[in-house]
Design a protein around this motif. Structure first.
Motif, PDB file in Angstrom:
ATOM      1  N   GLN A  21       0.825  -1.195   0.000  1.00  0.00           N
ATOM      2  CA  GLN A  21       0.000   0.000   0.000  1.00  0.00           C
ATOM      3  C   GLN A  21       0.864   1.252   0.000  1.00  0.00           C
ATOM      4  N   PRO A  22       0.317   2.362  -0.470  1.00  0.00           N
ATOM      5  CA  PRO A  22       1.075   3.618  -0.395  1.00  0.00           C
ATOM      6  C   PRO A  22       1.533   3.890   1.032  1.00  0.00           C
ATOM      7  N   GLY A  23       2.765   4.344   1.144  1.00  0.00           N
ATOM      8  CA  GLY A  23       3.354   4.566   2.455  1.00  0.00           C
ATOM      9  C   GLY A  23       4.111   3.382   3.000  1.00  0.00           C
ATOM     10  N   GLY A  24       3.967   2.245   2.361  1.00  0.00           N
ATOM     11  CA  GLY A  24       4.630   1.040   2.819  1.00  0.00           C
ATOM     12  C   GLY A  24       6.070   0.943   2.354  1.00  0.00           C
ATOM     13  N   SER A  25       6.682  -0.196   2.681  1.00  0.00           N
ATOM     14  CA  SER A  25       8.103  -0.409   2.367  1.00  0.00           C
ATOM     15  C   SER A  25       8.308  -1.770   1.709  1.00  0.00           C
ATOM     16  N   GLY A  32      15.662  10.469  -0.514  1.00  0.00           N
ATOM     17  CA  GLY A  32      15.110  10.549   0.832  1.00  0.00           C
ATOM     18  C   GLY A  32      14.175   9.412   1.182  1.00  0.00           C
ATOM     19  N   ARG A  33      13.807   8.613   0.192  1.00  0.00           N
ATOM     20  CA  ARG A  33      12.891   7.488   0.439  1.00  0.00           C
ATOM     21  C   ARG A  33      13.540   6.148   0.158  1.00  0.00           C
ATOM     22  N   PHE A  34      14.447   6.098  -0.788  1.00  0.00           N
ATOM     23  CA  PHE A  34      15.113   4.855  -1.177  1.00  0.00           C
ATOM     24  C   PHE A  34      16.560   4.884  -0.684  1.00  0.00           C
ATOM     25  N   THR A  35      17.070   3.701  -0.353  1.00  0.00           N
ATOM     26  CA  THR A  35      18.462   3.572   0.062  1.00  0.00           C
ATOM     27  C   THR A  35      19.090   2.380  -0.640  1.00  0.00           C
ATOM     28  N   ILE A  36      20.158   2.640  -1.361  1.00  0.00           N
ATOM     29  CA  ILE A  36      20.878   1.573  -2.060  1.00  0.00           C
ATOM     30  C   ILE A  36      22.052   1.131  -1.195  1.00  0.00           C
ATOM     31  N   SER A  37      22.341  -0.149  -1.242  1.00  0.00           N
ATOM     32  CA  SER A  37      23.485  -0.670  -0.508  1.00  0.00           C
ATOM     33  C   SER A  37      23.984  -1.934  -1.196  1.00  0.00           C
ATOM     34  N   ARG A  38      25.164  -2.354  -0.827  1.00  0.00           N
ATOM     35  CA  ARG A  38      25.729  -3.563  -1.425  1.00  0.00           C
ATOM     36  C   ARG A  38      26.584  -4.280  -0.399  1.00  0.00           C
ATOM     37  N   ASP A  39      26.717  -5.574  -0.613  1.00  0.00           N
ATOM     38  CA  ASP A  39      27.588  -6.399   0.222  1.00  0.00           C
ATOM     39  C   ASP A  39      28.506  -7.158  -0.724  1.00  0.00           C
ATOM     40  N   ASN A  40      29.711  -6.673  -0.869  1.00  0.00           N
ATOM     41  CA  ASN A  40      30.642  -7.293  -1.816  1.00  0.00           C
ATOM     42  C   ASN A  40      31.112  -8.674  -1.358  1.00  0.00           C
ATOM     43  N   SER A  41      30.953  -8.977  -0.097  1.00  0.00           N
ATOM     44  CA  SER A  41      31.328 -10.315   0.382  1.00  0.00           C
ATOM     45  C   SER A  41      30.281 -11.352  -0.009  1.00  0.00           C
ATOM     46  N   MET A  48      13.194   0.483  -0.046  1.00  0.00           N
ATOM     47  CA  MET A  48      12.233   1.467  -0.546  1.00  0.00           C
ATOM     48  C   MET A  48      11.214   1.753   0.539  1.00  0.00           C
ATOM     49  N   ASP A  49      11.211   2.956   1.028  1.00  0.00           N
ATOM     50  CA  ASP A  49      10.278   3.378   2.070  1.00  0.00           C
ATOM     51  C   ASP A  49       9.343   4.454   1.539  1.00  0.00           C
ATOM     52  N   SER A  50       8.261   4.670   2.268  1.00  0.00           N
ATOM     53  CA  SER A  50       7.282   5.697   1.888  1.00  0.00           C
ATOM     54  C   SER A  50       6.890   5.580   0.426  1.00  0.00           C
ATOM     55  N   LEU A  51       6.579   4.373   0.023  1.00  0.00           N
ATOM     56  CA  LEU A  51       6.289   4.122  -1.389  1.00  0.00           C
ATOM     57  C   LEU A  51       5.043   4.867  -1.843  1.00  0.00           C
TER      58      LEU A  51
END
Length: 125
Positions: free
Chosen positions: A13-17, A66-75, A83-86
């Motif tokens: 739903q809107p506002g979800g993650s 401000g709503r999405f955050t990218i990250s990686r784990d090279n190991s 994705m927040d506040s969709l």
């Protein structure tokens, strides 16, 4: 063989993650800049986020900043997108791709970019 496999899509739903993940194989993952690209129904490809090979520098489109955050784990050879506040306008197929710029100036996939098959994100009430 290069494989990028996205997971984590679904309906919210809107506002979800949601948290998307991409598992990479067949490449030296730690050497690649990585991106998330989306395509909404009837619209073109849009790069929403990117991250450098070491994970220290990130990029976000204004539409998701401000709503999405990218990250990686090279190991683990994984790339994530939290994705927040969709919003309803975030509904799209999301692809992970190699390259900082996986799209051409014309908005098409670059021939230099590997990409996955995509995962569907639906945002509706």
């Amino acid at each position: 063989e290069v494989q990028l496999v996205e997971s984590g899509g679904g309906s919210v739903q809107p506002g979800g993650s949601l948290r998307l993940s991409c598992a990479a194989s067949g490449i030296t993952f730690r050497s690649y800049y990585m991106s998330w690209v989306r395509q909404a129904p009837g619209k073109g490809l849009e790069r929403v986020s990117a991250i450098t090979s070491g994970g220290f520098i990130t990029y976000y489109a204004d539409s998701v900043k401000g709503r999405f955050t990218i990250s990686r784990d090279n190991s683990k050879n994984t790339l994530d997108l939290q994705m927040d506040s969709l919003k309803t306008e975030d509904a799209a197929v999301y692809y992970c791709a190699t390259q900082l710029l996986p799209l051409t100036s014309g908005g098409r996939w670059s021939s230099r970019a590997f990409r996955g098959q995509g995962t569907q994100v639906t945002v509706s009430s």
